[in-house]
Design an enzyme around this catalytic site. Structure first.
Site, PDB file in Angstrom:
ATOM      1  N   TYR A  18       8.025   3.896   1.423  1.00 21.02           N
ATOM      2  CA  TYR A  18       8.565   5.381   1.873  1.00 21.02           C
ATOM      3  C   TYR A  18       9.644   5.629   2.536  1.00 21.02           C
ATOM      4  O   TYR A  18      10.062   4.629   3.691  1.00 21.02           O
ATOM      5  CB  TYR A  18       7.392   6.314   2.593  1.00 21.02           C
ATOM      6  CG  TYR A  18       8.007   7.817   2.738  1.00 21.02           C
ATOM      7  CD1 TYR A  18       7.954   8.542   1.517  1.00 21.02           C
ATOM      8  CD2 TYR A  18       8.421   8.467   3.994  1.00 21.02           C
ATOM      9  CE1 TYR A  18       8.462   9.773   1.566  1.00 21.02           C
ATOM     10  CE2 TYR A  18       8.813   9.636   3.931  1.00 21.02           C
ATOM     11  CZ  TYR A  18       8.688  10.549   2.985  1.00 21.02           C
ATOM     12  OH  TYR A  18       9.252  11.586   2.786  1.00 21.02           O
ATOM     13  N   TYR A  44      10.423  -0.480  -9.297  1.00 19.96           N
ATOM     14  CA  TYR A  44       9.534  -1.464  -9.254  1.00 19.96           C
ATOM     15  C   TYR A  44       9.551  -2.261 -10.665  1.00 19.96           C
ATOM     16  O   TYR A  44       9.818  -3.419 -10.313  1.00 19.96           O
ATOM     17  CB  TYR A  44       7.989  -0.995  -9.147  1.00 19.96           C
ATOM     18  CG  TYR A  44       7.886  -0.124  -8.005  1.00 19.96           C
ATOM     19  CD1 TYR A  44       8.615  -0.350  -6.831  1.00 19.96           C
ATOM     20  CD2 TYR A  44       6.915   1.065  -7.894  1.00 19.96           C
ATOM     21  CE1 TYR A  44       8.248   0.434  -5.602  1.00 19.96           C
ATOM     22  CE2 TYR A  44       6.736   1.618  -6.895  1.00 19.96           C
ATOM     23  CZ  TYR A  44       7.366   1.405  -5.705  1.00 19.96           C
ATOM     24  OH  TYR A  44       7.277   2.256  -4.541  1.00 19.96           O
ATOM     25  N   GLU A  51       0.856  -1.259  -0.090  1.00 21.18           N
ATOM     26  CA  GLU A  51      -0.130   0.057  -0.075  1.00 21.18           C
ATOM     27  C   GLU A  51       0.879   1.161   0.040  1.00 21.18           C
ATOM     28  O   GLU A  51       0.417   2.483  -0.353  1.00 21.18           O
ATOM     29  CB  GLU A  51      -1.096   0.004   1.286  1.00 21.18           C
ATOM     30  CG  GLU A  51      -2.098  -0.965   1.192  1.00 21.18           C
ATOM     31  CD  GLU A  51      -3.158  -0.457   0.245  1.00 21.18           C
ATOM     32  OE1 GLU A  51      -3.252   0.749   0.015  1.00 21.18           O
ATOM     33  OE2 GLU A  51      -3.694  -1.192  -0.413  1.00 21.18           O
TER      34      GLU A  51
END
Length: 150
Positions: free
Chosen positions: A85, A129, A82
């Site tokens: 950071y 990613y 979700e």
């Protein structure tokens, strides 16, 4: 060092989460009560939420929040990353990649898929990613709030 979030991380998580939502990595800011509610849910041991803190030189350097769901499409448990950071002063040191690789290892026998979202303007995160093997999906996400915000 990467470890599961615990009660002593409340202030660090609160401050980092506020920074995350003010950084442009998310579409909009959220009420502080949501951050507190999330922390309380994680600490309560909910089977639907998980969180990790990554440290550098003994200091909190970032965090990851996961939401755990079942997916018929995927054929099992899906761990949604979700939020991930890394504090600005720790970026560019490979901590984000280490955190995701750690989550992969933690969930390899618990989930059939990892999933995440990335804000279109967050190109650096998207490259990370992709480098770690994530692929784009052709979904348009929709939502409908079930509670009204105060």
């Amino acid at each position: 060092m990467i470890r599961r979030m615990n009660i002593s991380d409340k202030d660090s998580f609160f401050n980092m989460s506020k920074e995350f939502y003010e950084s442009g990595a998310a579409l909009q800011n959220i009420p502080e009560r949501n951050i507190i509610r999330t922390f309380d849910t994680i600490i309560s041991g909910s089977p639907y939420a998980d969180a990790y803190i990554i440290s550098s030189d003994g200091n909190p350097a970032g965090y990851a929040l996961l939401a755990i769901t079942y997916s018929n499409e995927a054929g099992g448990i899906v761990a949604w990353i979700e939020e991930i950071y890394i504090l600005n002063e720790y970026r560019g040191k490979g901590l984000g990649a280490k955190l995701i690789e750690f989550i992969e290892e933690e969930y390899k026998d618990k989930a059939v898929k990892l999933r995440l979202e990335v804000e279109e303007s967050n190109k650096g995160a998207a490259r990370l990613y992709e480098r770690l093997g994530f692929k784009y999906l052709d979904y348009i996400q929709m939502h409908k709030p079930l509670i009204t915000e105060e």
